[in-house]
Motif scaffolding. Sequence first.
Motif, PDB file in Angstrom:
ATOM      1  N   GLN A  34     -36.777   5.122 -37.876  1.00 57.45           N
ATOM      2  CA  GLN A  34     -36.617   4.323 -39.603  1.00 57.45           C
ATOM      3  C   GLN A  34     -36.491   4.868 -40.867  1.00 57.45           C
ATOM      4  OE1 GLN A  34     -36.380   0.620 -40.022  1.00 57.45           O
ATOM      5  NE2 GLN A  34     -36.265  -0.259 -37.806  1.00 57.45           N
ATOM      6  N   ARG A  35     -35.960   4.677 -41.666  1.00 54.83           N
ATOM      7  CA  ARG A  35     -36.111   5.248 -42.844  1.00 54.83           C
ATOM      8  C   ARG A  35     -37.088   5.031 -43.500  1.00 54.83           C
ATOM      9  NH1 ARG A  35     -30.324   6.210 -45.767  1.00 54.83           N
ATOM     10  NH2 ARG A  35     -31.756   8.100 -46.358  1.00 54.83           N
ATOM     11  N   SER A  37     -36.910   3.738 -46.883  1.00 52.14           N
ATOM     12  CA  SER A  37     -37.177   2.526 -47.319  1.00 52.14           C
ATOM     13  C   SER A  37     -36.504   1.159 -46.457  1.00 52.14           C
ATOM     14  CB  SER A  37     -35.944   2.269 -48.685  1.00 52.14           C
ATOM     15  OG  SER A  37     -34.739   3.208 -47.504  1.00 52.14           O
ATOM     16  N   GLU A  38     -36.256   1.131 -45.099  1.00 49.15           N
ATOM     17  CA  GLU A  38     -36.536   0.508 -44.501  1.00 49.15           C
ATOM     18  C   GLU A  38     -37.752  -0.036 -43.896  1.00 49.15           C
ATOM     19  OE1 GLU A  38     -32.213   1.820 -42.245  1.00 49.15           O
ATOM     20  OE2 GLU A  38     -34.549   3.279 -41.222  1.00 49.15           O
ATOM     21  N   ARG A  66     -41.011  13.263 -38.053  1.00 50.95           N
ATOM     22  CA  ARG A  66     -40.644  12.732 -39.601  1.00 50.95           C
ATOM     23  C   ARG A  66     -39.330  14.200 -39.675  1.00 50.95           C
ATOM     24  NH1 ARG A  66     -40.586  15.656 -44.549  1.00 50.95           N
ATOM     25  NH2 ARG A  66     -40.047  14.062 -46.534  1.00 50.95           N
ATOM     26  N   VAL A  68     -36.388  15.201 -41.201  1.00 53.90           N
ATOM     27  CA  VAL A  68     -35.800  15.507 -42.436  1.00 53.90           C
ATOM     28  C   VAL A  68     -34.141  15.671 -42.230  1.00 53.90           C
ATOM     29  CG1 VAL A  68     -35.106  16.794 -44.852  1.00 53.90           C
ATOM     30  CG2 VAL A  68     -37.075  16.201 -43.453  1.00 53.90           C
ATOM     31  N   TYR A  69     -32.876  14.895 -42.876  1.00 52.10           N
ATOM     32  CA  TYR A  69     -31.940  15.751 -42.670  1.00 52.10           C
ATOM     33  C   TYR A  69     -31.100  16.151 -43.655  1.00 52.10           C
ATOM     34  CZ  TYR A  69     -31.308  12.682 -38.933  1.00 52.10           C
ATOM     35  OH  TYR A  69     -32.084  12.203 -37.893  1.00 52.10           O
ATOM     36  N   GLN A  71     -28.838  17.207 -46.348  1.00 50.95           N
ATOM     37  CA  GLN A  71     -27.343  16.195 -46.945  1.00 50.95           C
ATOM     38  C   GLN A  71     -27.767  15.623 -49.147  1.00 50.95           C
ATOM     39  OE1 GLN A  71     -26.968  13.356 -44.028  1.00 50.95           O
ATOM     40  NE2 GLN A  71     -28.036  11.949 -45.745  1.00 50.95           N
ATOM     41  N   PRO A  74     -31.283  13.639 -49.659  1.00 52.49           N
ATOM     42  CA  PRO A  74     -31.746  14.035 -48.614  1.00 52.49           C
ATOM     43  C   PRO A  74     -32.051  13.005 -47.847  1.00 52.49           C
ATOM     44  CG  PRO A  74     -32.928  14.708 -50.031  1.00 52.49           C
ATOM     45  CD  PRO A  74     -31.572  13.880 -51.022  1.00 52.49           C
ATOM     46  N   LYS A  75     -31.736  12.857 -46.065  1.00 53.62           N
ATOM     47  CA  LYS A  75     -32.466  11.372 -45.199  1.00 53.62           C
ATOM     48  C   LYS A  75     -33.696  12.267 -44.809  1.00 53.62           C
ATOM     49  CE  LYS A  75     -30.198   8.948 -42.270  1.00 53.62           C
ATOM     50  NZ  LYS A  75     -28.582   9.130 -41.195  1.00 53.62           N
ATOM     51  N   VAL A  76     -34.557  10.828 -44.290  1.00 51.68           N
ATOM     52  CA  VAL A  76     -35.759  11.298 -43.690  1.00 51.68           C
ATOM     53  C   VAL A  76     -35.468  10.212 -42.758  1.00 51.68           C
ATOM     54  CG1 VAL A  76     -37.962  11.334 -43.695  1.00 51.68           C
ATOM     55  CG2 VAL A  76     -36.744  12.619 -45.857  1.00 51.68           C
ATOM     56  N   VAL A  77     -35.697  10.433 -42.339  1.00 49.66           N
ATOM     57  CA  VAL A  77     -36.035   9.465 -41.239  1.00 49.66           C
ATOM     58  C   VAL A  77     -37.257   9.157 -40.079  1.00 49.66           C
ATOM     59  CG1 VAL A  77     -34.889   7.804 -38.243  1.00 49.66           C
ATOM     60  CG2 VAL A  77     -33.825   9.100 -40.469  1.00 49.66           C
TER      61      VAL A  77
END
Length: 118
Positions: A34-35, A37-38, A66, A68-69, A71, A74-77
């Motif tokens: 999950q991100r 925000s999700e 954690r 971190v992509y 891009q 930034p995208k964190v999952v």
Amino acid sequence: MARKVYNIGVEVTMETIGGKWKPIILCNLRHENQRPSELKTLIPSISQKMLNQALKELVHDNIVNRQVYNQVPPKVVYSLSDYGQTLEALLHELCAWGTMHAHTLESQGEEITVLHEE
């Protein structure tokens, strides 16, 4: 550093994954990554500050990964780590018991809804 002493193993468990939010976060991470925000959408009553704090502590304890992509933006999952996956049976039982208990309360006349049953 002073040695920590616990009277029973569940004290260690509760210190690590206890509290109001950590078990809920972990149960939501069991089935898919999950991100932030999700997770916030899945747990609408948690504040952003508490979500960030709980995730930071779970990452520190090696229960959650954690990722971190690189891009823009930034995208964190977040996901359960291999170590965190050892909690799967415990988390499943907590969720299942909560669902069963909700049905018990409902049969006793309480108005209660569980949106995502185990």
